[in-house]
Structures are given as structure tokens and as C-alpha cells.
Design an enzyme around this catalytic site. Structure first.
Site, PDB file in Angstrom:
ATOM      1  N   HIS A 115       0.682  -1.344  -0.090  1.00 35.90           N
ATOM      2  CA  HIS A 115      -0.248   0.057  -0.251  1.00 35.90           C
ATOM      3  C   HIS A 115       1.043   1.005  -0.485  1.00 35.90           C
ATOM      4  O   HIS A 115       0.627   3.009  -0.466  1.00 35.90           O
ATOM      5  CB  HIS A 115      -0.644  -0.078   1.096  1.00 35.90           C
ATOM      6  CG  HIS A 115      -1.951  -1.231   1.159  1.00 35.90           C
ATOM      7  ND1 HIS A 115      -3.286  -0.223   1.037  1.00 35.90           N
ATOM      8  CD2 HIS A 115      -1.930  -2.245   0.669  1.00 35.90           C
ATOM      9  CE1 HIS A 115      -4.671  -1.126   0.369  1.00 35.90           C
ATOM     10  NE2 HIS A 115      -3.647  -2.583   0.895  1.00 35.90           N
ATOM     11  N   ASP A 116       2.373   1.429   0.505  1.00 33.28           N
ATOM     12  CA  ASP A 116       3.100   2.154   0.913  1.00 33.28           C
ATOM     13  C   ASP A 116       3.740   2.248  -0.970  1.00 33.28           C
ATOM     14  O   ASP A 116       3.635   3.346  -1.619  1.00 33.28           O
ATOM     15  CB  ASP A 116       3.929   2.273   1.756  1.00 33.28           C
ATOM     16  CG  ASP A 116       4.516   3.931   1.621  1.00 33.28           C
ATOM     17  OD1 ASP A 116       4.025   4.757   1.730  1.00 33.28           O
ATOM     18  OD2 ASP A 116       5.933   3.404   2.039  1.00 33.28           O
ATOM     19  N   VAL A 153       1.682   3.070  -4.526  1.00 34.28           N
ATOM     20  CA  VAL A 153       1.046   4.822  -4.243  1.00 34.28           C
ATOM     21  C   VAL A 153       2.135   5.758  -4.825  1.00 34.28           C
ATOM     22  O   VAL A 153       3.258   6.341  -2.911  1.00 34.28           O
ATOM     23  CB  VAL A 153       0.367   4.568  -3.401  1.00 34.28           C
ATOM     24  CG1 VAL A 153      -0.797   6.510  -3.223  1.00 34.28           C
ATOM     25  CG2 VAL A 153      -1.150   3.863  -3.065  1.00 34.28           C
ATOM     26  N   ASP A 204       7.675   5.918   0.324  1.00 34.46           N
ATOM     27  CA  ASP A 204       7.588   7.247   1.054  1.00 34.46           C
ATOM     28  C   ASP A 204       7.471   7.383   2.797  1.00 34.46           C
ATOM     29  O   ASP A 204       7.343   8.443   3.478  1.00 34.46           O
ATOM     30  CB  ASP A 204       7.444   8.465   0.024  1.00 34.46           C
ATOM     31  CG  ASP A 204       5.505   8.339  -0.657  1.00 34.46           C
ATOM     32  OD1 ASP A 204       4.804   7.672   0.384  1.00 34.46           O
ATOM     33  OD2 ASP A 204       6.250   9.090  -1.811  1.00 34.46           O
ATOM     34  N   SER A 219       4.072   7.286   2.769  1.00 34.38           N
ATOM     35  CA  SER A 219       2.534   8.252   2.739  1.00 34.38           C
ATOM     36  C   SER A 219       1.818   7.704   3.209  1.00 34.38           C
ATOM     37  O   SER A 219       0.580   8.452   4.249  1.00 34.38           O
ATOM     38  CB  SER A 219       2.497   8.321   1.234  1.00 34.38           C
ATOM     39  OG  SER A 219       2.611   7.562   0.659  1.00 34.38           O
ATOM     40  N   PRO A 247      -5.150  -1.334  -7.100  1.00 35.70           N
ATOM     41  CA  PRO A 247      -5.629  -2.228  -7.365  1.00 35.70           C
ATOM     42  C   PRO A 247      -6.620  -2.702  -6.303  1.00 35.70           C
ATOM     43  O   PRO A 247      -6.801  -2.684  -5.618  1.00 35.70           O
ATOM     44  CB  PRO A 247      -5.155  -3.660  -8.377  1.00 35.70           C
ATOM     45  CG  PRO A 247      -3.872  -3.079  -7.907  1.00 35.70           C
ATOM     46  CD  PRO A 247      -3.723  -2.269  -7.148  1.00 35.70           C
ATOM     47  N   ASP A 259      -6.028 -18.541   3.373  1.00 34.93           N
ATOM     48  CA  ASP A 259      -5.658 -19.473   3.130  1.00 34.93           C
ATOM     49  C   ASP A 259      -5.864 -20.490   4.787  1.00 34.93           C
ATOM     50  O   ASP A 259      -5.312 -20.478   5.432  1.00 34.93           O
ATOM     51  CB  ASP A 259      -3.775 -19.673   3.027  1.00 34.93           C
ATOM     52  CG  ASP A 259      -3.345 -21.629   2.644  1.00 34.93           C
ATOM     53  OD1 ASP A 259      -3.759 -21.738   3.584  1.00 34.93           O
ATOM     54  OD2 ASP A 259      -2.080 -21.240   2.580  1.00 34.93           O
ATOM     55  N   ASP A 293       4.173 -19.413   1.835  1.00 40.00           N
ATOM     56  CA  ASP A 293       3.790 -20.438   0.928  1.00 40.00           C
ATOM     57  C   ASP A 293       3.474 -20.889   0.446  1.00 40.00           C
ATOM     58  O   ASP A 293       2.165 -20.027  -0.621  1.00 40.00           O
ATOM     59  CB  ASP A 293       3.886 -21.682   2.009  1.00 40.00           C
ATOM     60  CG  ASP A 293       2.656 -21.927   2.420  1.00 40.00           C
ATOM     61  OD1 ASP A 293       2.302 -21.591   2.094  1.00 40.00           O
ATOM     62  OD2 ASP A 293       3.020 -22.833   2.877  1.00 40.00           O
TER      63      ASP A 293
HETATM   64  C1  HEM Z   1      -4.010  -6.837  -7.017  1.00 40.56           C
HETATM   65  C2  HEM Z   1      -3.372  -6.529  -5.878  1.00 40.56           C
HETATM   66  C3  HEM Z   1      -4.257  -6.551  -4.954  1.00 40.56           C
HETATM   67  C4  HEM Z   1      -5.487  -6.458  -4.367  1.00 40.56           C
HETATM   68  C5  HEM Z   1      -6.617  -6.436  -5.278  1.00 40.56           C
HETATM   69  C6  HEM Z   1      -4.963  -6.799  -2.934  1.00 40.56           C
HETATM   70  C7  HEM Z   1      -6.352  -7.171  -1.964  1.00 40.56           C
HETATM   71  C8  HEM Z   1      -6.458  -6.664  -0.819  1.00 40.56           C
HETATM   72  C9  HEM Z   1      -7.818  -7.423  -0.023  1.00 40.56           C
HETATM   73  C10 HEM Z   1      -8.842  -6.994  -0.551  1.00 40.56           C
HETATM   74  C11 HEM Z   1      -7.121  -7.399   1.460  1.00 40.56           C
HETATM   75  C12 HEM Z   1      -8.174  -8.193   2.444  1.00 40.56           C
HETATM   76  C13 HEM Z   1      -8.150  -6.440   3.226  1.00 40.56           C
HETATM   77  C14 HEM Z   1      -9.433  -6.184   4.638  1.00 40.56           C
HETATM   78  O1  HEM Z   1     -10.878  -6.841   4.677  1.00 40.56           O
HETATM   79  O2  HEM Z   1      -8.367  -6.649   5.671  1.00 40.56           O
HETATM   80  C15 HEM Z   1      -5.675  -7.944   1.770  1.00 40.56           C
HETATM   81  C16 HEM Z   1      -5.378  -8.554   2.323  1.00 40.56           C
HETATM   82  C17 HEM Z   1      -4.071  -8.379   2.166  1.00 40.56           C
HETATM   83  N1  HEM Z   1      -2.650  -8.005   1.210  1.00 40.56           N
HETATM   84 FE1  HEM Z   1      -3.596  -7.877  -0.383  1.00 40.56          FE
HETATM   85  N2  HEM Z   1      -4.169  -7.651  -2.366  1.00 40.56           N
HETATM   86  C18 HEM Z   1      -3.173  -6.681  -3.241  1.00 40.56           C
HETATM   87  C19 HEM Z   1      -2.020  -7.238  -3.166  1.00 40.56           C
HETATM   88  C20 HEM Z   1      -1.131  -7.714  -2.427  1.00 40.56           C
HETATM   89  C21 HEM Z   1       0.259  -7.426  -2.112  1.00 40.56           C
HETATM   90  C22 HEM Z   1       0.750  -7.331  -3.777  1.00 40.56           C
HETATM   91  C23 HEM Z   1       0.887  -7.938  -1.175  1.00 40.56           C
HETATM   92  C24 HEM Z   1       2.505  -7.238  -0.520  1.00 40.56           C
HETATM   93  C25 HEM Z   1       3.657  -7.960  -1.045  1.00 40.56           C
HETATM   94  C26 HEM Z   1      -0.633  -8.087   0.377  1.00 40.56           C
HETATM   95  C27 HEM Z   1      -0.762  -8.268   0.994  1.00 40.56           C
HETATM   96  C28 HEM Z   1      -1.707  -8.860   1.725  1.00 40.56           C
HETATM   97  C29 HEM Z   1      -1.144  -8.522   3.252  1.00 40.56           C
HETATM   98  C30 HEM Z   1      -0.630  -9.633   3.801  1.00 40.56           C
HETATM   99  C31 HEM Z   1      -3.203  -9.089   3.692  1.00 40.56           C
HETATM  100  C32 HEM Z   1      -3.544  -9.418   4.233  1.00 40.56           C
HETATM  101  C33 HEM Z   1      -4.021  -8.636   5.788  1.00 40.56           C
HETATM  102  C34 HEM Z   1      -4.311  -8.754   7.050  1.00 40.56           C
HETATM  103  O3  HEM Z   1      -4.861  -9.954   7.228  1.00 40.56           O
HETATM  104  O4  HEM Z   1      -3.802  -7.718   7.843  1.00 40.56           O
HETATM  105  N3  HEM Z   1      -1.227  -7.653  -1.251  1.00 40.56           N
HETATM  106  N4  HEM Z   1      -5.190  -7.427   0.462  1.00 40.56           N
END
Ligand code: HEM
Ligand SMILES: *[C@@H]1O[C@H](CO)[C@@H](O)[C@H](O)[C@H]1NC(C)=O
Length: 328
Positions: free
Chosen positions: A72-73, A76, A80, A82, A168, A248, A256
Site C-alpha cells: 500500500h505504501d 502509491v 515514502d 506516505s 488495484p 489460506d 508458502d
Molecule cells: C491486485 C493486487 C491486490 C489486491 C486487489 C489486494 C487486495 C487485498 C484485500 C481486499 C485484502 C483484504 C483486506 C481486508 O478485508 O481486511 C488484502 C489483504 C492482504 N494483502 Fe492484498 N491485495 C493485492 C496485492 C497485495 C500485495 C502485492 C501484497 C504484498 C506484497 C498484499 C498483501 C496483503 C496481505 C498481507 C493481506 C492480509 C492483511 C491482514 O490480514 O491484515 N496484497 N489484499
């Protein structure tokens, strides 16, 4: 005659070359260095590692948060910090924007920053804390070691208004997702690899109900859909409700390749996740990662490194924040 002319144009040529070289140098991740703080704060990286480890021992999900923070940092505009700014004077911060829904553990960034300020105030940037805490978080979660550079500086503003232009969404098309990552140098294979971060953590029902109600998305395994309906029993979850499903169910806290095995079993949680198996550009990589965890880890490490070097502020750009929540 020709030789004098060559002599005369030489200084001009050297000047041109230097100008060109400095142009290439500026604005690239090249300004970051390995162990940037080796002189100014030699213990910085050890301190961050120690703090991330202590926090993980007390609150395991902090490691998950550090990984999401990097996305998220850095996605965007720039890596930095932000993301970490608070809403001030009515100007909404990224952290408070809709896209940051479900993000947690921000308060523990202060724990890491305080430890650094005690050792060498104010030297280590919040942006480097975002990067290195993600690196150590990945290791805590059983992911690969990543050799990250440092030297990022902190933004003086938060970019909440443009967040949706960069980040995204859970239901975006695969082509949009690929183009967003392409724009920061991550190719299709890297995009499939970096989404493997969804091997850990959780998703709130608000991001899932569209796949369950009024009819179940046919790409979902029926038994898995039942599990999700059990987790998210109503089509209109309260935004403040804490109902969620795990990314998962098999190995929820291990970074993993179970994520890819789940996708192949039609147990992808978000639409973006499940789409990786149906699109011909991305599906071969899903197969490869599902079959080989080591290969997945290598590609994940490469993609995370690229993400962490997206357009950093360096030199005299930005600042080193004293408190990661506020500009100085
Ligand atoms: C197309 C790209 C991505 C989209 C649309 C996306 C979207 C989301 C959404 C909707 C959640 C759930 C938020 C919630 O309901 O609490 C989430 C969780 C998460 N995302 Fe992504 N994400 C994307 C890429 C990534 C990337 C690149 C990373 C890290 C390298 C990442 C790391 C995580 C992690 C670790 C969680 C779990 C957070 C938690 O349990 O507190 N995501 N993501
Ligand atoms: C994606 O989901 C959001 C809510 O999270 C919704 O507002 C939007 O209309 C959805 N977009 C598509 C293309 O379905």
C-alpha cells in the site's frame, strides 16, 4: 585539422556524458544503497530486525501487516511512508482511505521507530522502516530472505486522493492488475508471485459477499463456498464488523505456495486471486508456483524487491520524519 576539432569537442562531449549519466542516476532506485546507515546508524537494520521479531512473538499478525504495508505504501507513487501519515487538518490520509480497509497494527510502527530514535535520532526514515519491516516480516512468516537497499526518505504529504489510481481493487480485471504492476516494473510472472502474499492473513466479508450473494460465483469450490457463507452469513456486512475469512485455511500464517494450490482447487478468496488461474497469461505461473515452493520464493523475493524500490525519495527530497504519523 580534424584532430584539433576533436580536441575542442572533447570537453563538450564529457560534459554531455556526465549530464546524461546524472540524469539516469536521478529518479532511479539506484540512489538506494545496501546498508545505507552503516556510518550514520550502524545498528539500524539489527534494531529493526529485533523489534519485528519481538512484536511477532507477542502479536504474530504484525508480520502480516508489515507485508501489506509495503504494497500500500510503495504502489502509491513511491515507497515514502506516505501510508503512515495521520489525517491532519481535514486532509484525509491514505491510511484512512477506503482502500486501506482492514489494515492494522500501525501503532507498532511507533515501537520500531522509538527504538531507532533512542539509538540515533532522527536518522532512519519511516520509509526504510516500512521496507525493512516487510523484509523481516516475510522471514518471520517463513518466506525468503530479501537483500533490500536503504536510503529512502519520507514524504511530506499523504496521497489519499490518488490511491485508487494506483492500488488495484479486489474485483479488478486481470489486465488492469497486470498493467498496474507493469508500470512499476513487475511483469506477469512477478505479479503472480507477489500476489502469493495472500497466502497469509485475512479478508473481511465486505470484500467477499459479491462472490456469495445473491448467487455463488461458479468458479468457487462448492464446499469452500459453504465455508465462506458460514464466515459471512449476510449479504450486507456492516463496514465496522470484524467478520472475516482466512486467506489460506491450510497454512494461514506461512508465506508458502499453498496459495497457488488453493487457487488450483478453486479456493481463491478474492476475485483477483481466482482470476490468476483462468487467464492464459497468468495461469502457467500459478501451475509452476504450486509445484515448486522454492521457485515461488525466488520469484516472490524478486518482485518484492522491485516493489520496495519503486520511485523512492532520495538525496534532499522529502525528509526524515521524527514521528512516522506526522510530517516534521
Ligand atoms: C491486485 C493486487 C491486490 C489486491 C486487489 C489486494 C487486495 C487485498 C484485500 C481486499 C485484502 C483484504 C483486506 C481486508 O478485508 O481486511 C488484502 C489483504 C492482504 N494483502 Fe492484498 N491485495 C493485492 C496485492 C497485495 C500485495 C502485492 C501484497 C504484498 C506484497 C498484499 C498483501 C496483503 C496481505 C498481507 C493481506 C492480509 C492483511 C491482514 O490480514 O491484515 N496484497 N489484499
Ligand atoms: C468492486 O467492488 C466495489 C466494492 O468493494 C464496488 O463498489 C464496485 O462496484 C465493484 N466493481 C465491479 C467492477 O464490480
Amino acid at each position: 585539422m580534424a584532430s584539433t576539432e576533436q580536441h575542442r569537442s572533447l570537453p563538450c562531449f564529457v560534459f554531455l556524458l556526465l549530464t546524461l549519466l546524472s540524469q539516469f542516476h536521478l529518479g532511479e532506485g539506484d540512489d538506494l544503497q545496501l546498508d545505507y546507515y552503516s556510518q550514520s546508524c550502524p545498528k539500524a537494520e539489527d534494531i529493526i530486525k529485533q523489534e519485528v521479531t519481538n512484536l511477532y512473538d507477542k502479536h504474530g499478525n504484525t508480520a502480516v501487516s508489515w507485508v501489506r504495508n509495503l504494497f500500500h505504501d510503495c504502489m502509491v507513487k513511491s515507497c515514502d511512508a506516505s501510508l503512515l501519515l495521520e489525517t491532519v487538518g481535514g486532509i484525509q490520509s491514505e491510511k484512512a482511505s477506503q482502500r486501506s480497509f482492514g489494515m492494522r497494527n500501525f501503532k507498532y510502527i511507533n515501537t520500531i521507530k522509538s527504538a531507532l530514535e533512542k539509538e540515533c535520532p532522527p536518522t532512519v526514515s519511516c520509509a526504510d522502516i516500512v521496507a525493512l519491516s516487510a523484509r523481516e516480516g516475510v522471514v518471520m512468516l517463513g518466506g525468503p530472505q530479501i537483500q533490500m537497499k536503504t536510503g529512502r526518505r519520507d514524504s511530506k504529504e499523504s496521497y489519499a486522493v490518488v490511491v485508487e489510481d494506483y492500488l488495484p481493487n479486489h474485483n479488478d480485471s486481470i489486465s488492469l492488475v497486470l498493467s498496474r504492476f507493469q508500470s512499476i516494473g513487475i511483469d506477469a510472472e512477478g505479479t503472480v508471485a507477489i500476489l502469493g502474499a495472500h497466502s497469509v492473513g485475512r479478508v473481511h466479508c465486505i470484500n467477499l459477499v459479491d462472490r456469495l450473494y445473491p448467487t455463488v460465483d461458479p468458479s468457487l469450490d462448492p464446499e469452500y463456498a459453504d465455508y465462506l457463507k458460514g464466515r459471512c452469513p449476510t449479504p450486507n456486512p456492516d463496514r465496522t464488523a470484524v467478520l472475516y475469512a482466512r486467506n489460506d485455511r491450510e497454512t494461514p500464517m506461512i508465506l508458502d505456495n499453498m496459495y497457488y494450490k488453493n487457487l488450483l482447487g478453486h479456493k481463491g478468496l478474492l476475485i483477483v486471486d481466482q482470476q490468476l488461474t483462468s487467464d492464459p497469461t497468468t495461469s502457467p505461473f500459478v501451475q509452476q508456483f504450486a509445484a515448486d515452493n522454492g521457485y515461488f520464493h525466488d520469484q516472490f523475493a524478486k518482485a518484492v524487491l522491485l516493489l520496495s524500490e519503486n520511485n523512492p525519495l532520495t538525496g534532499d527530497q522529502g525528509e526524515i520524519r521524527k514521528d512516522c504519523r506526522f510530517v516534521n
